[in-house]
Design an enzyme around this catalytic site. Structure first.
Site, PDB file in Angstrom:
ATOM      1  N   SER A  50       0.838  -1.203   0.000  1.00  0.00           N
ATOM      2  CA  SER A  50       0.000   0.000   0.000  1.00  0.00           C
ATOM      3  C   SER A  50       0.870   1.250   0.000  1.00  0.00           C
ATOM      4  O   SER A  50       0.394   2.336  -0.327  1.00  0.00           O
ATOM      5  CB  SER A  50      -0.942  -0.003   1.211  1.00  0.00           C
ATOM      6  OG  SER A  50      -0.216  -0.216   2.412  1.00  0.00           O
ATOM      7  N   LYS A 118       4.596 -11.630   2.924  1.00  0.00           N
ATOM      8  CA  LYS A 118       3.172 -11.808   2.652  1.00  0.00           C
ATOM      9  C   LYS A 118       2.936 -11.808   1.149  1.00  0.00           C
ATOM     10  O   LYS A 118       3.566 -11.046   0.421  1.00  0.00           O
ATOM     11  CB  LYS A 118       2.349 -10.693   3.310  1.00  0.00           C
ATOM     12  CG  LYS A 118       0.844 -10.807   3.012  1.00  0.00           C
ATOM     13  CD  LYS A 118      -0.006 -10.005   3.985  1.00  0.00           C
ATOM     14  CE  LYS A 118      -0.114  -8.535   3.656  1.00  0.00           C
ATOM     15  NZ  LYS A 118      -0.723  -8.289   2.324  1.00  0.00           N
ATOM     16  N   GLU A 120      -0.434 -12.239  -1.887  1.00  0.00           N
ATOM     17  CA  GLU A 120      -1.873 -12.298  -2.141  1.00  0.00           C
ATOM     18  C   GLU A 120      -2.203 -13.515  -2.995  1.00  0.00           C
ATOM     19  O   GLU A 120      -1.517 -13.765  -3.995  1.00  0.00           O
ATOM     20  CB  GLU A 120      -2.335 -11.020  -2.876  1.00  0.00           C
ATOM     21  CG  GLU A 120      -2.172  -9.752  -2.049  1.00  0.00           C
ATOM     22  CD  GLU A 120      -2.622  -8.495  -2.808  1.00  0.00           C
ATOM     23  OE1 GLU A 120      -3.251  -8.610  -3.891  1.00  0.00           O
ATOM     24  OE2 GLU A 120      -2.334  -7.396  -2.303  1.00  0.00           O
ATOM     25  N   GLU A 187      -9.241  -9.669   3.805  1.00  0.00           N
ATOM     26  CA  GLU A 187      -9.611  -8.280   3.519  1.00  0.00           C
ATOM     27  C   GLU A 187     -10.995  -8.188   2.887  1.00  0.00           C
ATOM     28  O   GLU A 187     -11.327  -8.943   1.962  1.00  0.00           O
ATOM     29  CB  GLU A 187      -8.564  -7.636   2.589  1.00  0.00           C
ATOM     30  CG  GLU A 187      -8.932  -6.200   2.206  1.00  0.00           C
ATOM     31  CD  GLU A 187      -7.789  -5.376   1.605  1.00  0.00           C
ATOM     32  OE1 GLU A 187      -6.652  -5.861   1.576  1.00  0.00           O
ATOM     33  OE2 GLU A 187      -8.078  -4.249   1.170  1.00  0.00           O
TER      34      GLU A 187
HETATM   35  N1  LIG Z   1      -4.520   4.076   2.240  1.00  0.00           N
HETATM   36  C1  LIG Z   1      -4.808   2.829   1.890  1.00  0.00           C
HETATM   37  N2  LIG Z   1      -5.568   2.085   2.703  1.00  0.00           N
HETATM   38  C2  LIG Z   1      -5.881   0.804   2.376  1.00  0.00           C
HETATM   39  O1  LIG Z   1      -6.585   0.137   3.164  1.00  0.00           O
HETATM   40  C3  LIG Z   1      -5.359   0.263   1.165  1.00  0.00           C
HETATM   41  C4  LIG Z   1      -4.536   1.086   0.357  1.00  0.00           C
HETATM   42  N3  LIG Z   1      -4.292   2.360   0.740  1.00  0.00           N
HETATM   43  N4  LIG Z   1      -3.990   0.640  -0.790  1.00  0.00           N
HETATM   44  C5  LIG Z   1      -4.050  -0.759  -1.096  1.00  0.00           C
HETATM   45  C6  LIG Z   1      -5.361  -1.302  -0.690  1.00  0.00           C
HETATM   46  C7  LIG Z   1      -6.543  -0.755  -1.456  1.00  0.00           C
HETATM   47  N5  LIG Z   1      -7.585  -0.882  -0.472  1.00  0.00           N
HETATM   48  C8  LIG Z   1      -8.875  -0.407  -0.620  1.00  0.00           C
HETATM   49  C9  LIG Z   1      -9.141   0.715  -1.379  1.00  0.00           C
HETATM   50  C10 LIG Z   1     -10.426   1.201  -1.501  1.00  0.00           C
HETATM   51  C11 LIG Z   1     -11.467   0.554  -0.874  1.00  0.00           C
HETATM   52  C12 LIG Z   1     -12.842   1.099  -1.025  1.00  0.00           C
HETATM   53  O2  LIG Z   1     -13.040   2.121  -1.625  1.00  0.00           O
HETATM   54  N6  LIG Z   1     -13.852   0.421  -0.493  1.00  0.00           N
HETATM   55  C13 LIG Z   1     -15.225   0.838  -0.543  1.00  0.00           C
HETATM   56  C14 LIG Z   1     -15.975  -0.246  -1.269  1.00  0.00           C
HETATM   57  C15 LIG Z   1     -17.274  -0.694  -0.683  1.00  0.00           C
HETATM   58  C16 LIG Z   1     -17.916  -1.808  -1.502  1.00  0.00           C
HETATM   59  O3  LIG Z   1     -18.473  -1.520  -2.556  1.00  0.00           O
HETATM   60  O4  LIG Z   1     -17.823  -2.967  -1.094  1.00  0.00           O
HETATM   61  C17 LIG Z   1     -15.717   1.073   0.877  1.00  0.00           C
HETATM   62  O5  LIG Z   1     -16.608   1.897   1.046  1.00  0.00           O
HETATM   63  O6  LIG Z   1     -15.162   0.494   1.830  1.00  0.00           O
HETATM   64  C18 LIG Z   1     -11.216  -0.577  -0.110  1.00  0.00           C
HETATM   65  C19 LIG Z   1      -9.918  -1.040   0.028  1.00  0.00           C
HETATM   66  C20 LIG Z   1      -7.062  -1.398   0.770  1.00  0.00           C
HETATM   67  N7  LIG Z   1      -5.672  -1.025   0.719  1.00  0.00           N
HETATM   68  C1  LIG Z   2      -3.532  -3.495   4.307  1.00  0.00           C
HETATM   69  C2  LIG Z   2      -2.564  -4.601   4.261  1.00  0.00           C
HETATM   70  C3  LIG Z   2      -3.185  -5.915   4.561  1.00  0.00           C
HETATM   71  C4  LIG Z   2      -1.741  -4.645   2.998  1.00  0.00           C
HETATM   72  O1  LIG Z   2      -1.657  -5.613   2.295  1.00  0.00           O
HETATM   73  C5  LIG Z   2      -0.985  -3.439   2.638  1.00  0.00           C
HETATM   74  O2  LIG Z   2      -0.924  -2.480   3.423  1.00  0.00           O
HETATM   75  O3  LIG Z   2      -0.394  -3.441   1.546  1.00  0.00           O
HETATM   76 MG   LIG Z   3      -0.584  -5.272   0.511  1.00  0.00          MG
END
Ligand SMILES: Nc1nc(=O)c2c([nH]1)NC[C@@H]1CN(c3ccc(C(=O)N[C@@H](CCC(=O)O)C(=O)O)cc3)CN21
Ligand SMILES: CC(C)C(=O)C(=O)O
Ligand SMILES: [Mg+2]
Length: 276
Positions: A50, A118, A120, A187
């Site tokens: 991330s 780790k 995926e 996740e």
């Molecule tokens: N700053 C950051 N936090 C994270 O948790 C994260 C990253 N970056 N980069 C890599 C991935 C990308 N991730 C993400 C990015 C966006 C959503 C998101 O927009 N989720 C919406 C979708 C809801 C749905 O339709 O199910 C949400 O409202 O949670 C979720 C995880 C988790 N990881």
């Molecule tokens: C949020 C965690 C699980 C991750 O894979 C990341 O930070 O890249």
């Molecule tokens: Mg990751």
């Protein structure tokens, strides 16, 4: 002669044994100073890919390289002393073959000193996880929402509400567990599924957007501190709001520079030597 007690770093297997004892505390860390602040409070520090989005402003994690993970892994190892440090394997560093995965996992461990890696993936990566685990690489898995697959899935969407999605995540988690992973990140999935998986696996499950039923929790540290605010997934809680605090501090600095009130006398070297 002085006797020094050496506090050893938590190992991957020590993390595994916390399952059933107490919830496991994990945050991401990308730099030495942040690792130093988190170390006393976290069982696990994850150098997450991330960092591509959080530190480098990339659109996704797909562009993250081994060199980036190594540089930040080294920083986090230098800043921490007690936590188990896990480094994410970046996209493209492990999918080609189990041999490629081992070569890159060994490089991450040798060049950073991290405790585990780790990756995926589910059933399709089980052979790779077994290959690494049996050769001295502790592996953390990552199932459910897998950000490195964003180009294939078309977005970040929580999964597991339909029977088909739930069964895929169930099978993925079971396969990685059977392959010998010491822990698995789950996740973006619904509580009943996360609870069922956590109860049925040997591995310690670490949830992010996967309810309180997991064996532990992880968040991106810049999310929970309110530094990264480009987007806020539902699973993020701001335990602090540092973005406005940083904004205020920088605005004050700019105003003082323009008013010539900073630097003041106490920040200024004079011709007559003073104590620093
Ligand atoms: N700053 C950051 N936090 C994270 O948790 C994260 C990253 N970056 N980069 C890599 C991935 C990308 N991730 C993400 C990015 C966006 C959503 C998101 O927009 N989720 C919406 C979708 C809801 C749905 O339709 O199910 C949400 O409202 O949670 C979720 C995880 C988790 N990881
Ligand atoms: C949020 C965690 C699980 C991750 O894979 C990341 O930070 O890249
Ligand atoms: Mg990751």
């Amino acid at each position: 002669m002085s006797v020094q007690t050496i506090q050893k770093r938590r190992t991957a297997s020590a993390i595994r044994t916390l399952k059933g004892e107490r919830p496991i505390v994990c945050l991401t860390a990308y730099t030495a100073p942040i690792a130093k602040l988190l170390d006393a409070h976290c069982d696990l520090l994850l150098v997450g890919d991330s960092l591509g989005m959080v530190v480098y402003g990339m659109e996704s994690t797909v562009g993250v390289t081994m060199e980036m993970m190594i540089a930040h892994g080294q920083g986090v190892m230098r800043g921490s002393k007690a936590a188990c440090v896990v480094v994410d394997m970046p996209f493209g560093s492990y999918q080609e073959s189990k041999e490629q995965a081992f070569r890159n996992a060994a490089r991450l461990m040798q060049e950073t000193g991290c405790s585990a890696v780790k990756l995926e993936g589910g059933e399709e990566l089980a052979e790779t996880v077994a290959f690494l685990s049996r050769r001295g690489v502790p592996v953390m898995g990552h199932v459910g929402l897998m950000p490195q697959s964003v180009n294939a899935t078309g977005g970040y969407r929580s999964l597991g509400r339909s029977d088909e999605e739930a069964e895929k995540i169930r099978r993925d988690a079971r396969a990685i567990d059977d392959a010998g992973a010491f822990s698995i990140v789950i996740e973006g999935t619904v509580e009943p599924l996360a609870r069922e998986i956590s109860a049925s696996l040997n591995a310690a499950t670490i949830g992010i957007g996967a309810s309180s039923a997991c064996d532990g929790q992880v968040l991106v540290v810049d999310d929970m501190l309110g530094i990264f605010t480009d987007f806020k997934p539902r699973f993020v809680k701001h335990f602090a709001s540092l973005a406005p605090e940083i904004d205020r501090a920088v605005a004050d600095y700019a105003a003082e520079v323009k008013a010539r009130t900073f630097p003041a006398e106490e920040h200024t070297f004079q011709m007559k030597r003073q104590k620093l």
